[in-house]
Design a protein around this motif. Structure first.
Motif, PDB file in Angstrom:
ATOM      1  N   ARG A  29       0.823  -1.223   0.000  1.00  0.00           N
ATOM      2  CA  ARG A  29       0.000   0.000   0.000  1.00  0.00           C
ATOM      3  C   ARG A  29       0.858   1.275   0.000  1.00  0.00           C
ATOM      4  O   ARG A  29       0.365   2.334  -0.343  1.00  0.00           O
ATOM      5  N   GLN A  30       2.130   1.129   0.391  1.00  0.00           N
ATOM      6  CA  GLN A  30       3.020   2.282   0.558  1.00  0.00           C
ATOM      7  C   GLN A  30       2.341   3.370   1.397  1.00  0.00           C
ATOM      8  O   GLN A  30       2.454   4.566   1.130  1.00  0.00           O
ATOM      9  N   SER A  31       1.623   2.888   2.398  1.00  0.00           N
ATOM     10  CA  SER A  31       0.900   3.797   3.296  1.00  0.00           C
ATOM     11  C   SER A  31       0.621   3.067   4.599  1.00  0.00           C
ATOM     12  O   SER A  31       0.052   1.959   4.589  1.00  0.00           O
ATOM     13  N   ILE A  32       1.017   3.671   5.694  1.00  0.00           N
ATOM     14  CA  ILE A  32       0.716   3.086   7.002  1.00  0.00           C
ATOM     15  C   ILE A  32      -0.779   3.149   7.271  1.00  0.00           C
ATOM     16  O   ILE A  32      -1.374   2.211   7.817  1.00  0.00           O
ATOM     17  N   THR A  33      -1.405   4.252   6.862  1.00  0.00           N
ATOM     18  CA  THR A  33      -2.851   4.411   7.080  1.00  0.00           C
ATOM     19  C   THR A  33      -3.624   3.334   6.342  1.00  0.00           C
ATOM     20  O   THR A  33      -4.531   2.690   6.900  1.00  0.00           O
ATOM     21  N   ALA A  34      -3.298   3.127   5.069  1.00  0.00           N
ATOM     22  CA  ALA A  34      -4.003   2.123   4.275  1.00  0.00           C
ATOM     23  C   ALA A  34      -3.746   0.717   4.804  1.00  0.00           C
ATOM     24  O   ALA A  34      -4.648  -0.132   4.836  1.00  0.00           O
ATOM     25  N   ALA A  35      -2.492   0.460   5.205  1.00  0.00           N
ATOM     26  CA  ALA A  35      -2.175  -0.859   5.761  1.00  0.00           C
ATOM     27  C   ALA A  35      -2.932  -1.108   7.062  1.00  0.00           C
ATOM     28  O   ALA A  35      -3.442  -2.210   7.313  1.00  0.00           O
ATOM     29  N   ALA A  36      -3.029  -0.080   7.908  1.00  0.00           N
ATOM     30  CA  ALA A  36      -3.771  -0.221   9.168  1.00  0.00           C
ATOM     31  C   ALA A  36      -5.234  -0.510   8.897  1.00  0.00           C
ATOM     32  O   ALA A  36      -5.856  -1.351   9.566  1.00  0.00           O
ATOM     33  N   ASN A  95      -7.171  -3.889   9.937  1.00  0.00           N
ATOM     34  CA  ASN A  95      -8.040  -3.567  11.065  1.00  0.00           C
ATOM     35  C   ASN A  95      -7.225  -3.327  12.336  1.00  0.00           C
ATOM     36  O   ASN A  95      -7.575  -3.800  13.422  1.00  0.00           O
ATOM     37  N   LEU A  96      -6.113  -2.583  12.157  1.00  0.00           N
ATOM     38  CA  LEU A  96      -5.263  -2.197  13.275  1.00  0.00           C
ATOM     39  C   LEU A  96      -5.181  -0.677  13.343  1.00  0.00           C
ATOM     40  O   LEU A  96      -5.498   0.016  12.375  1.00  0.00           O
ATOM     41  N   SER A  97      -4.737  -0.149  14.458  1.00  0.00           N
ATOM     42  CA  SER A  97      -4.526   1.293  14.555  1.00  0.00           C
ATOM     43  C   SER A  97      -3.211   1.672  13.884  1.00  0.00           C
ATOM     44  O   SER A  97      -2.294   0.842  13.761  1.00  0.00           O
ATOM     45  N   GLN A  98      -3.102   2.924  13.440  1.00  0.00           N
ATOM     46  CA  GLN A  98      -1.856   3.385  12.826  1.00  0.00           C
ATOM     47  C   GLN A  98      -0.665   3.262  13.787  1.00  0.00           C
ATOM     48  O   GLN A  98       0.410   2.806  13.367  1.00  0.00           O
ATOM     49  N   PRO A  99      -0.811   3.661  15.060  1.00  0.00           N
ATOM     50  CA  PRO A  99       0.322   3.484  15.980  1.00  0.00           C
ATOM     51  C   PRO A  99       0.776   2.038  16.110  1.00  0.00           C
ATOM     52  O   PRO A  99       1.976   1.771  16.250  1.00  0.00           O
ATOM     53  N   THR A 100      -0.175   1.099  16.058  1.00  0.00           N
ATOM     54  CA  THR A 100       0.187  -0.320  16.158  1.00  0.00           C
ATOM     55  C   THR A 100       1.004  -0.757  14.952  1.00  0.00           C
ATOM     56  O   THR A 100       2.013  -1.469  15.083  1.00  0.00           O
ATOM     57  N   VAL A 101       0.583  -0.346  13.760  1.00  0.00           N
ATOM     58  CA  VAL A 101       1.324  -0.686  12.542  1.00  0.00           C
ATOM     59  C   VAL A 101       2.725  -0.074  12.592  1.00  0.00           C
ATOM     60  O   VAL A 101       3.723  -0.737  12.286  1.00  0.00           O
TER      61      VAL A 101
END
Length: 304
Positions: free
Chosen positions: A18-25, A29-35
């Motif tokens: 995804r080249q995106s932490i937001t999209a990967a989260a 179904n995880l939070s951005q801080p967790t990713v």
């Protein structure tokens, strides 16, 4: 600490694709801080920088390219395994074969199976009705996964598990002589026209043992060999009969009343199966629903 874990690998692949932490989260179904934490932990554990930030974009490094090329086949395999597990939970490709004595056929078995299918929509279901002996033969032949029987049961190669209890009641024509009583005693049955039950069946056996124990006679001029026919015979011949409470509740005929019997004569309700089929997810879910409904029935909480 292991440098690679399944969750870290999944997070890495999701961010890489995804080249995106937001999209990967969002995908996982995880939070951005967790990713972000999983990525930091992975980079620290392997001693490599996997991503750099460029104007808000997450850019994979050369090292990340190499790791992804090696890991994507494993990741694809994990994804297939997760899909397979999900399909098993839903019952896709599996079946449940149930056979029951007739008294549970009008309500309990259909309702329990409907709830199982709600949880496992891909499950295939087959239902049949038969005596305990017929169920045992079908189970041994691999034609039935779970059987439902009434009364004492024992066979060396069959697993029997208690599900609940039922009780005997009196089914009477609405103008019959027993309807003047609040509770019918076994002694009262000797003074009115009755419909007998075959002692070969579990309900007839319980009743006949109770009568013999007390030395009471019983009118068996007319005998019902199958419970399905008993309510119709009671209505047509204007004779009372002792039946199980489930048959009395679901016969669907007008002109009959149900009376409590004294003393209380309980009926054991059991499931039967082979050991292997008893552990199937669908079988266990079906039996859980049956236990719950029978418990609600006894507690007076059953909703129709």
């Amino acid at each position: 600490m292991k440098p690679l874990t399944l969750q870290r690998l999944q997070v890495f692949c999701a961010v890489y694709e995804r080249q995106s932490i937001t999209a990967a989260a969002r995908q996982m179904n995880l939070s951005q801080p967790t990713v972000s934490r999983h990525l930091r932990d992975l980079e620290a554990a392997i001693g490599l920088t996997l991503f750099v930030l460029d104007k808000g974009r997450v850019i994979p490094t050369v090292e990340a390219d190499a790791i992804y090329n090696e890991s994507r086949f494993l990741y694809d395999g994990i994804s297939r395994l997760e899909r397979r597990i999900d399909s098993l939970r839903k019952g896709v490709g599996t079946r449940l074969l149930v056979m029951s004595v007739g008294l549970f056929a009008p309500y309990f078995v259909p309702t329990a199976l409907r709830r199982v299918l709600d949880a496992m929509p891909g499950l295939r279901v087959a239902v049949d009705v038969g005596t305990a002996q017929q169920q045992v033969q079908a189970i041994r032949a691999g034609m039935v996964d779970v059987g439902l029987v009434i009364g004492r049961f024992q066979a060396d190669d069959i697993l029997a598990e208690p599900l609940g209890l039922g009780r005997l009641v009196v089914l009477s024509p609405k103008d019959g002589p027993l309807t003047r009583l609040d509770r019918v005693r076994l002694e009262d049955l000797s003074s009115v026209p009755m419909l007998g039950l075959t002692p070969r069946g579990p309900i007839g056996r319980v009743l006949n043992e109770a009568l013999l124990e007390r030395g009471l006679p019983f009118d068996n001029t007319v005998t019902g060999n199958t419970l399905v026919s008993v309510p119709h015979l009671v209505l047509a011949m204007q004779r009372s009969a002792v039946v199980d409470e489930f048959t009395a509740a679901f016969h669907g005929l007008d002109g009959l009343v149900t009376l409590p019997l004294e003393p209380d004569l309980p009926l054991d309700i059991q499931s039967i199966s082979m050991g292997a089929t008893a552990s199937k997810v669908a079988s266990q879910l079906f039996l859980k629903e049956m236990r719950g409904m029978l418990a609600d029935w006894q507690a007076g909480k059953m909703q129709f």
